[in-house]
Motif scaffolding. Sequence first.
Motif, PDB file in Angstrom:
ATOM      1  N   ASP A 192       0.629  -1.192   0.122  1.00 22.35           N
ATOM      2  CA  ASP A 192      -0.001  -0.113   0.017  1.00 22.35           C
ATOM      3  C   ASP A 192       0.972   1.459   0.103  1.00 22.35           C
ATOM      4  O   ASP A 192       1.250   1.812   1.108  1.00 22.35           O
ATOM      5  CB  ASP A 192      -0.917  -0.128   1.297  1.00 22.35           C
ATOM      6  CG  ASP A 192      -2.040   1.084   1.134  1.00 22.35           C
ATOM      7  OD1 ASP A 192      -1.826   2.054   0.525  1.00 22.35           O
ATOM      8  OD2 ASP A 192      -2.908   1.020   1.968  1.00 22.35           O
ATOM      9  N   THR A 193       1.250   1.608  -1.130  1.00 21.53           N
ATOM     10  CA  THR A 193       2.410   2.576  -1.343  1.00 21.53           C
ATOM     11  C   THR A 193       1.838   4.241  -0.526  1.00 21.53           C
ATOM     12  O   THR A 193       2.628   4.811  -0.015  1.00 21.53           O
ATOM     13  CB  THR A 193       2.603   2.947  -2.798  1.00 21.53           C
ATOM     14  OG1 THR A 193       3.223   1.604  -3.330  1.00 21.53           O
ATOM     15  CG2 THR A 193       3.725   4.279  -3.026  1.00 21.53           C
ATOM     16  N   GLN A 194       0.715   4.460  -0.877  1.00 22.20           N
ATOM     17  CA  GLN A 194       0.100   5.684  -0.350  1.00 22.20           C
ATOM     18  C   GLN A 194       0.054   5.719   1.062  1.00 22.20           C
ATOM     19  O   GLN A 194       0.626   6.662   1.824  1.00 22.20           O
ATOM     20  CB  GLN A 194      -1.393   5.968  -0.771  1.00 22.20           C
ATOM     21  CG  GLN A 194      -1.854   7.138  -0.539  1.00 22.20           C
ATOM     22  CD  GLN A 194      -1.012   8.495  -0.984  1.00 22.20           C
ATOM     23  OE1 GLN A 194      -0.856   8.350  -2.268  1.00 22.20           O
ATOM     24  NE2 GLN A 194      -0.516   9.155  -0.254  1.00 22.20           N
ATOM     25  N   THR A 195      -0.117   4.476   1.890  1.00 21.68           N
ATOM     26  CA  THR A 195      -0.083   4.428   3.239  1.00 21.68           C
ATOM     27  C   THR A 195       1.490   4.611   3.600  1.00 21.68           C
ATOM     28  O   THR A 195       1.747   5.200   4.819  1.00 21.68           O
ATOM     29  CB  THR A 195      -0.726   3.207   3.707  1.00 21.68           C
ATOM     30  OG1 THR A 195      -2.140   3.282   3.511  1.00 21.68           O
ATOM     31  CG2 THR A 195      -0.389   3.063   5.366  1.00 21.68           C
ATOM     32  N   VAL A 196       2.377   3.977   2.847  1.00 19.70           N
ATOM     33  CA  VAL A 196       3.692   4.238   3.358  1.00 19.70           C
ATOM     34  C   VAL A 196       4.109   5.669   3.411  1.00 19.70           C
ATOM     35  O   VAL A 196       4.673   6.173   4.149  1.00 19.70           O
ATOM     36  CB  VAL A 196       4.634   3.338   2.415  1.00 19.70           C
ATOM     37  CG1 VAL A 196       6.066   3.444   2.721  1.00 19.70           C
ATOM     38  CG2 VAL A 196       4.243   1.843   2.622  1.00 19.70           C
ATOM     39  N   ILE A 197       3.658   6.141   1.993  1.00 17.41           N
ATOM     40  CA  ILE A 197       3.935   7.896   2.144  1.00 17.41           C
ATOM     41  C   ILE A 197       3.582   8.743   3.058  1.00 17.41           C
ATOM     42  O   ILE A 197       4.342   9.199   3.812  1.00 17.41           O
ATOM     43  CB  ILE A 197       3.630   8.118   0.651  1.00 17.41           C
ATOM     44  CG1 ILE A 197       4.452   7.612  -0.494  1.00 17.41           C
ATOM     45  CG2 ILE A 197       3.695   9.609   0.642  1.00 17.41           C
ATOM     46  CD1 ILE A 197       3.955   7.847  -1.899  1.00 17.41           C
ATOM     47  N   ASP A 198       2.386   8.309   3.483  1.00 22.36           N
ATOM     48  CA  ASP A 198       1.729   9.056   4.460  1.00 22.36           C
ATOM     49  C   ASP A 198       2.214   8.706   5.975  1.00 22.36           C
ATOM     50  O   ASP A 198       2.445   9.687   6.661  1.00 22.36           O
ATOM     51  CB  ASP A 198       0.135   8.624   4.923  1.00 22.36           C
ATOM     52  CG  ASP A 198      -0.672   9.007   3.586  1.00 22.36           C
ATOM     53  OD1 ASP A 198      -0.300   9.876   2.606  1.00 22.36           O
ATOM     54  OD2 ASP A 198      -1.769   8.544   3.214  1.00 22.36           O
ATOM     55  N   ILE A 199       2.816   7.470   6.159  1.00 19.93           N
ATOM     56  CA  ILE A 199       3.168   7.301   7.643  1.00 19.93           C
ATOM     57  C   ILE A 199       4.754   7.991   7.541  1.00 19.93           C
ATOM     58  O   ILE A 199       5.510   8.694   8.479  1.00 19.93           O
ATOM     59  CB  ILE A 199       3.594   6.017   7.743  1.00 19.93           C
ATOM     60  CG1 ILE A 199       2.140   5.340   7.913  1.00 19.93           C
ATOM     61  CG2 ILE A 199       4.374   5.734   9.081  1.00 19.93           C
ATOM     62  CD1 ILE A 199       2.058   3.766   7.881  1.00 19.93           C
ATOM     63  N   ALA A 200       5.506   7.846   6.442  1.00 22.60           N
ATOM     64  CA  ALA A 200       6.808   8.371   6.285  1.00 22.60           C
ATOM     65  C   ALA A 200       6.893   9.675   6.481  1.00 22.60           C
ATOM     66  O   ALA A 200       7.731  10.655   7.139  1.00 22.60           O
ATOM     67  CB  ALA A 200       7.414   7.904   5.070  1.00 22.60           C
ATOM     68  N   SER A 201       5.911  10.633   5.715  1.00 20.17           N
ATOM     69  CA  SER A 201       5.854  12.215   5.652  1.00 20.17           C
ATOM     70  C   SER A 201       5.535  12.595   6.896  1.00 20.17           C
ATOM     71  O   SER A 201       5.727  13.803   7.321  1.00 20.17           O
ATOM     72  CB  SER A 201       4.715  12.509   4.609  1.00 20.17           C
ATOM     73  OG  SER A 201       5.032  11.888   3.311  1.00 20.17           O
ATOM     74  N   ALA A 202       4.908  11.800   7.856  1.00 24.15           N
ATOM     75  CA  ALA A 202       4.787  12.219   9.156  1.00 24.15           C
ATOM     76  C   ALA A 202       6.021  12.023  10.315  1.00 24.15           C
ATOM     77  O   ALA A 202       5.619  12.145  11.546  1.00 24.15           O
ATOM     78  CB  ALA A 202       3.399  11.739   9.849  1.00 24.15           C
ATOM     79  N   ALA A 203       6.773  11.220   9.870  1.00 26.40           N
ATOM     80  CA  ALA A 203       7.861  10.777  10.658  1.00 26.40           C
ATOM     81  C   ALA A 203       8.924  12.054  10.782  1.00 26.40           C
ATOM     82  O   ALA A 203       9.177  12.748   9.929  1.00 26.40           O
ATOM     83  CB  ALA A 203       8.688   9.904  10.087  1.00 26.40           C
ATOM     84  N   PRO A 204       9.300  12.553  12.103  1.00 28.09           N
ATOM     85  CA  PRO A 204      10.062  13.633  12.312  1.00 28.09           C
ATOM     86  C   PRO A 204      11.289  13.618  11.644  1.00 28.09           C
ATOM     87  O   PRO A 204      11.897  14.967  11.430  1.00 28.09           O
ATOM     88  CB  PRO A 204      10.338  13.616  13.844  1.00 28.09           C
ATOM     89  CG  PRO A 204       9.974  12.081  14.339  1.00 28.09           C
ATOM     90  CD  PRO A 204       9.100  11.556  13.131  1.00 28.09           C
ATOM     91  N   ARG A 205      12.014  12.630  11.392  1.00 24.64           N
ATOM     92  CA  ARG A 205      13.496  12.849  10.625  1.00 24.64           C
ATOM     93  C   ARG A 205      13.485  12.218   9.066  1.00 24.64           C
ATOM     94  O   ARG A 205      14.601  11.995   8.704  1.00 24.64           O
ATOM     95  CB  ARG A 205      14.384  11.999  11.590  1.00 24.64           C
ATOM     96  CG  ARG A 205      14.615  12.622  12.886  1.00 24.64           C
ATOM     97  CD  ARG A 205      15.782  11.982  13.809  1.00 24.64           C
ATOM     98  NE  ARG A 205      16.957  12.513  13.040  1.00 24.64           N
ATOM     99  CZ  ARG A 205      18.139  12.234  13.638  1.00 24.64           C
ATOM    100  NH1 ARG A 205      18.379  11.376  14.580  1.00 24.64           N
ATOM    101  NH2 ARG A 205      19.152  12.389  12.933  1.00 24.64           N
TER     102      ARG A 205
END
Length: 273
Positions: free
Chosen positions: A226-239
Amino acid sequence: MTKKDLKVGCQTFTWEMLGDRFAGGPDDLLKAIAGGGYAGIEITDTMIGRYADRPSEFAAALKSSGLTLVSFAFGSSSGFTRKDRIDADLEAAQRWIEFASAFPGALVSIGSATVVSDGPRNDKFAIAAEFYNKAGELGRKAGVDVAVHPSSHHNTLLFDRADYDRIFSLIDPSLVGWVPDTGHILRGHADMADTLTTYRDRIRYVHLKDVDATGTWAMLGKGICDTQTVIDIASAAPRFNGWLVLEEESEAAAADPAAAVKTNRQTMRNYGA
């Protein structure tokens, strides 16, 4: 982080996995990756070739290709699980950290620990963590972020969620980051999104790769990732630094790596990246 901040790079293992069937060199990789529409490259100690001791020349080659060095990745025949090889592995880490330091923002990605020596599997985690933490200290001194990249390949120490929980309990998050690889996680974890979310604060950049329901490598978007979910989670990662690095290991890539990575780059445009 917004979509416009996302950057797409390519990992050179797509060619490295071909072994003797790839007769080219690093300049061929730059040409294929730039031609595929990528902005960055992650190259390995196996594929750096004649530039290994010439970072300034590699920087010039990258500039002429319009590419940024996202990360330099290396592994070891020790699997980072042999106590008697820690010093030698740290010498290699120092060498590549110094190389990466010539490229602003570039990381050093350290491959997955593997079980390559006799003795209880559980004992290997402390050895691997000792190496990763010491490599992280070397990186901090040089101003280069160091991150661990677990894989699901044969004999890996870091395969399922329990393995991730174990190694992350031993690694200092202030010294060593994480390069999650979606394909490798999917092969060993029931819930990729939960793994990514749980260890989100460790994410530095992401390897995007796809597999089918049997765990066989698939072209990006053709499997269960689920590429979109991966992008969403990573984009919210602080680093998270914004880099999505595509790595392709499917049969399509084995047949024509340049065409496969170009197709994957087009796929990413559907996600605004």
